[in-house]
Write an enzyme that holds these catalytic residues in place. Sequence first.
Site, mmCIF file in Angstrom:
data_model
loop_
_atom_site.group_PDB
_atom_site.id
_atom_site.type_symbol
_atom_site.label_atom_id
_atom_site.label_comp_id
_atom_site.label_asym_id
_atom_site.label_seq_id
_atom_site.Cartn_x
_atom_site.Cartn_y
_atom_site.Cartn_z
ATOM 1 N N CYS A 1 -6.919 -30.337 4.812
ATOM 2 C CA CYS A 1 -5.727 -29.930 5.264
ATOM 3 C C CYS A 1 -4.915 -28.750 4.688
ATOM 4 O O CYS A 1 -5.452 -28.204 3.747
ATOM 5 C CB CYS A 1 -4.702 -31.048 5.221
ATOM 6 S SG CYS A 1 -4.337 -31.444 3.356
ATOM 7 N N ASP B 1 -0.204 12.089 16.158
ATOM 8 C CA ASP B 1 -0.972 13.528 15.548
ATOM 9 C C ASP B 1 -1.342 14.150 16.838
ATOM 10 O O ASP B 1 -1.474 13.522 17.888
ATOM 11 C CB ASP B 1 -2.184 13.223 14.630
ATOM 12 C CG ASP B 1 -2.647 14.642 14.262
ATOM 13 O OD1 ASP B 1 -2.003 15.528 13.912
ATOM 14 O OD2 ASP B 1 -3.886 14.686 14.469
ATOM 15 N N ASP C 1 -6.450 10.549 13.452
ATOM 16 C CA ASP C 1 -7.933 10.469 13.488
ATOM 17 C C ASP C 1 -8.544 9.662 12.372
ATOM 18 O O ASP C 1 -9.565 9.487 12.092
ATOM 19 C CB ASP C 1 -8.440 11.966 13.643
ATOM 20 C CG ASP C 1 -8.141 12.869 12.445
ATOM 21 O OD1 ASP C 1 -7.681 12.228 11.381
ATOM 22 O OD2 ASP C 1 -8.303 14.123 12.568
ATOM 23 N N ASP D 1 -5.586 12.570 8.621
ATOM 24 C CA ASP D 1 -4.286 12.067 8.467
ATOM 25 C C ASP D 1 -4.001 10.961 7.594
ATOM 26 O O ASP D 1 -3.010 10.120 7.630
ATOM 27 C CB ASP D 1 -3.819 11.408 9.908
ATOM 28 C CG ASP D 1 -3.757 12.690 10.989
ATOM 29 O OD1 ASP D 1 -3.183 13.764 10.726
ATOM 30 O OD2 ASP D 1 -4.332 12.393 12.113
#
Length: 729
Positions: free
Chosen positions: A12, A418, A615, A619
């Site tokens: 549990c 971008d 990309d 970036d």
Amino acid sequence: MKESISISGMHCAACAQRIEKAINKVSGVSSVNVNLATDKASVEFDEKLTSLAEIEKTIEDTGYKVVREEKTAHGEHHGMSVKEHEVMTLRRLFLLSVILSLPIFVLSFPEWFGVMVPNIVLLALATPVQFIVGYRFYQGTYIALKSGYASMDTLIAVGTSAAYFYSAVVTLIPGFGDYVYFDSAALIITFIILGKWLEAITKGRASDAIKKLMGLQPKTAIIVRKNKEIEIPVEDIAVGDIVIVKPGQKVPVDGIVLSGSSSVDESMVTGESIPVEKNKGDTVIGGTINKHGSFRFKATKVGKDTVLAQIIKLVEEAQGSKAPIQRLADTVSGYFVPAVILIALASFFAWYLILGQSFVFSLSIFISVLIIACPCALGLATPTAIMVGTGKGAENGILIKSGEALENARRITTVVFDKTGTLTEGKPKVTDVVALAKIARKDLLRYAAIAEKRSEHPLADAILTRAKEEKIAVPEAVKFEAVPGKGIIAGYGKEEILLGNVSLMARYKVKVAEDKLGKLESEGKTVMVLAVDRKIVGLIAVADTLKESSKEAVQSLKSMGKEVVMITGDNKKTADAIAKQLGIDYSLAEVLPQEKEKEIEKLQAKGKIVAMVGDGINDAPALAKADLGIAIGAGTDVALETGQIVLMRNDLRDSVRAIELSSYTMKKIKQNLFWAFFYNSVGIPIAAGILYPFTGLLLNPIIAGAAMAFSSVSVVSNSLLMKRYRVKD
């Protein structure tokens, strides 16, 4: 260092919390996440301060077992897996329990079935159920109490033991009582074991995506050694081996095509439904299916370095991670079992001492309250949905790296794209060559090509490609300096060449033909100014074609109520023209690569929840800064991406699909949590007899056991319904 540890014996959410707390106390552990649905612990630790062996010992000291599974090079388990073994064990226990419990039930009601037997027979039948089938509950209770906790096992062990031992005393001591509860104890254990068995089966199905991915890689491959074709196990392929792939065969590892051509089905790895043409120089991905042609390729990545292995690792980590919403369930689970025990005791004494009911009546209430409570449903509500959601994403080329990313995606208010390589193809072409002095068009191109020859910018490729097409010889520059976000300064002979934007020209006080430059920019083209010895000689315009999916993705996001922003290093006129074509709200222009992160921060400061789509390489800082980083067109460098979500296909619509999948998964998690809380909120008071004074309704402990067993199954089954969800084309 980060390690994933398989654990058996968790029953549990309280078990998972107990293990987490124990591991967190180990010096050098920075983070730990124990997942009840996957039966795994994900642990990050400093190897200088602790070791994997010490962490595993801590788990076992807590009372649970660390499972060490042998794997092949591509991740398959030898023999029966832990989950399969658990399913088999529970099945056997359930069958034994049914065989013994049904006669107990029949013989307990002589008025129904007309069969009268002594209670000693019922005791003999019930004892194996209580202590063989129910052994796991006593074991779990011992482990929990040894650590100073109580768990679901405690509730079941105490509840069934109360029924069993009371009945045993009635049987063995004449005159102690008139009624026995052997049927309740046995059937409660039977129903709970049935629930655990079904739960184990459904939990296994939740991880089908991983099994499918693991099954993609073939067992053997044909390679060329000493000019001979030989068949070897895939795990024996080395980097540099020449591999032969025939029609209909699977590509065994990653590589580069040396000869031949074919179309390859990459759908199971990238989600791309259309077969991709492969020719000399193209990359191929292990696990993809060759269609009609045949080819030879050089192995570049093998074993754990292949794209498929990286995807499996990402999905496993995501399925083992927690979403922030799970903290609520974890907090409740921590107090749940002690609270239920107190409620059960309070109910017993209230009915027996205050309301004057019989001991047997009050005992029945006590057992029902203990048995109907189910922290398992709370523990499974979130992780099972995360498992199916991330698996569904992986099947469609959307790699969601964590439960947190899956939850955050639906909260996004602003999506920043971008431009180059994301909204556009990233392969710009020269569209205009405009001479502004007495210079031949070819000479203008030659000067530009000399400046760009040593550059790695996409615009450089466009100029060099055009020079090559026009058969222009391009000598080396004697001097080269790239000015980020502005352009290039190069030297050829005694001449100085400047090639870049207006900002670069302003620095060197070069006058620019604003009217002609403005006209080209208004058409959405990127314009480079060429100056020789600080005098303008011409303009070169380059355009990057928009991806087919860009406009549709933007419109879909806007229809969802998201604000869409474009960020680019281009000048404002060009940026605005492209934004207008796509229907983007507004653009951030003339942003240097290192400034993108700051622009994201400015948007966040305005209270916006920002997703950055880029990309994944240039970036990276902006992707990391955003509330959600989405790396698109990741190709073969999956593991290197900064994005929290990686889109394997170069399709912007997948960013929309990721957000939709997030919303759908969170909807399922909320449904699961609602039913888990609702079930306990309603079930426990009814079991405590709240309706009895008004309706005479009293919950039988057997019914309570059945309800408890199937509450967990219902939550997992609701998560499995997500498999029917179809990612929109």
